[in-house]
Structure formats: C-alpha cells, structure tokens
Scaffold this motif. Structure first.
Motif, mmCIF file in Angstrom:
data_model
loop_
_atom_site.group_PDB
_atom_site.id
_atom_site.type_symbol
_atom_site.label_atom_id
_atom_site.label_comp_id
_atom_site.label_asym_id
_atom_site.label_seq_id
_atom_site.Cartn_x
_atom_site.Cartn_y
_atom_site.Cartn_z
ATOM 1 N N ASN A 4 6.305 7.482 -2.379
ATOM 2 C CA ASN A 4 4.959 6.931 -2.539
ATOM 3 C C ASN A 4 4.896 5.466 -2.130
ATOM 4 N N THR A 21 -2.963 -4.110 10.205
ATOM 5 C CA THR A 21 -4.302 -3.508 10.171
ATOM 6 C C THR A 21 -4.978 -3.575 11.544
ATOM 7 N N PHE A 26 -3.480 0.415 10.337
ATOM 8 C CA PHE A 26 -3.374 0.763 8.930
ATOM 9 C C PHE A 26 -4.538 0.151 8.156
ATOM 10 N N VAL A 27 -4.718 0.597 6.934
ATOM 11 C CA VAL A 27 -5.821 0.135 6.093
ATOM 12 C C VAL A 27 -5.234 -0.523 4.850
ATOM 13 N N LYS A 29 -4.633 -1.316 1.207
ATOM 14 C CA LYS A 29 -4.810 -0.508 -0.010
ATOM 15 C C LYS A 29 -4.838 -1.413 -1.246
ATOM 16 N N VAL A 43 -1.957 1.542 4.029
ATOM 17 C CA VAL A 43 -1.783 2.989 4.147
ATOM 18 C C VAL A 43 -2.268 3.431 5.520
ATOM 19 N N SER A 44 -1.824 4.596 5.923
ATOM 20 C CA SER A 44 -2.261 5.161 7.191
ATOM 21 C C SER A 44 -3.591 5.875 6.998
ATOM 22 N N PRO A 45 -4.555 5.647 7.891
ATOM 23 C CA PRO A 45 -5.803 6.402 7.785
ATOM 24 C C PRO A 45 -5.604 7.867 8.175
ATOM 25 N N PRO A 48 -1.733 10.714 3.797
ATOM 26 C CA PRO A 48 -2.147 10.634 2.383
ATOM 27 C C PRO A 48 -2.279 9.178 1.939
ATOM 28 N N SER A 49 -3.315 8.897 1.178
ATOM 29 C CA SER A 49 -3.568 7.509 0.763
ATOM 30 C C SER A 49 -2.632 7.045 -0.348
ATOM 31 N N ASP A 50 -1.803 7.959 -0.868
ATOM 32 C CA ASP A 50 -0.879 7.541 -1.920
ATOM 33 C C ASP A 50 0.498 7.159 -1.368
ATOM 34 N N GLN A 52 2.243 4.389 0.467
ATOM 35 C CA GLN A 52 1.940 3.004 0.808
ATOM 36 C C GLN A 52 3.139 2.289 1.432
#
Length: 127
Positions: A4, A21, A26-27, A29, A43-45, A48-50, A52
């Motif tokens: 994670n 970014t 990446f975004v 978080k 996180v990668s768009p 999975p957003s979990d 990191q």
C-alpha cells in the motif's frame, strides 16, 4: 498481504511533486506537514488509489549515501509499468526528461530508464 506504500528518496519534495504530477501524471494523494518536511504521497490515476508512492525527504546521511550509490551505478530506484513505452518515451523527451536508456527490448519486456531530477533513476517497463 498487499503493497500500500513504497517510497523514493527525493532531494526536494516540492520539486519532486511537480515532476511526479506534471511530467509523470501521478496525482497528489496526501500532503501533511511533519516537522520541517511533509508526508507527501502520489498515486497513479490508472491504478488503485490505495497504492501510494511516498516522496520521502532525503535528509538522512545513510539515505543520501544509498541514493547516490545506486544512482551512480545506474540502478533504478523504482519501476513503473506503461502500456506504450515508445509513446511515453517520446512524450517525456519532449518535456525535457533525460533518459539514460532508450526503450530496449529485454526478452518479453521493453524497458527505459530516466532521471527524475530528484536524485533517482526510474525504470519504465512494458510487457
């Protein structure tokens, strides 16, 4: 069990955030102050957003030595999967990213390696 959080050491968190970014896509978080530094993750768009990536400040002498040594030996600090490595290579080159290895076929995978401007070599891979 699953991953994670993983991290890369960076010399400057703000510079790293901008690169990870604006160039890599990446975004952001998390961005929380922790003393003189931040708990700063992206996180990668596309994933999975979990899961990191921590842009970890490189203020420890041991981490600086490690980061410098693997960089000088040409070892990537992280590897990111892409769908079209040639497209990403050309897109990133246009943005001024310096590659130390152009897309190279290695068996069933094609890899490229670039400098993230924050003290790391990063590998791209396409299966």
């Amino acid at each position: 069990m699953k991953i994670n959080l993983t991290s890369v050491f960076v010399e400057d968190q703000d510079k790293a955030l901008k690169f990870y970014t604006e160039v890599l896509g990446f975004v952001k978080k998390m961005d929380m102050p922790v003393g003189e530094f931040k708990w700063l993750t992206v996180v990668s768009p596309e994933g999975p957003s979990d899961i990191q990536l921590l842009l970890e400040p490189n203020n420890n002498p041991a981490s600086k030595t490690f980061q410098k040594a693997i960089f000088e030996q040409g070892i990537a600090a992280a590897s990111f999967a892409v769908e079209d490595i040639q497209f990403e290579y050309e897109r990133m080159k246009k943005l001024g990213v310096v590659f130390t290895m152009e897309p190279t076929k290695m068996g069933p995978v094609t890899v490229a390696v670039f400098n993230d401007t924050c003290g790391n070599l990063i590998q791209l891979g396409q299966v």
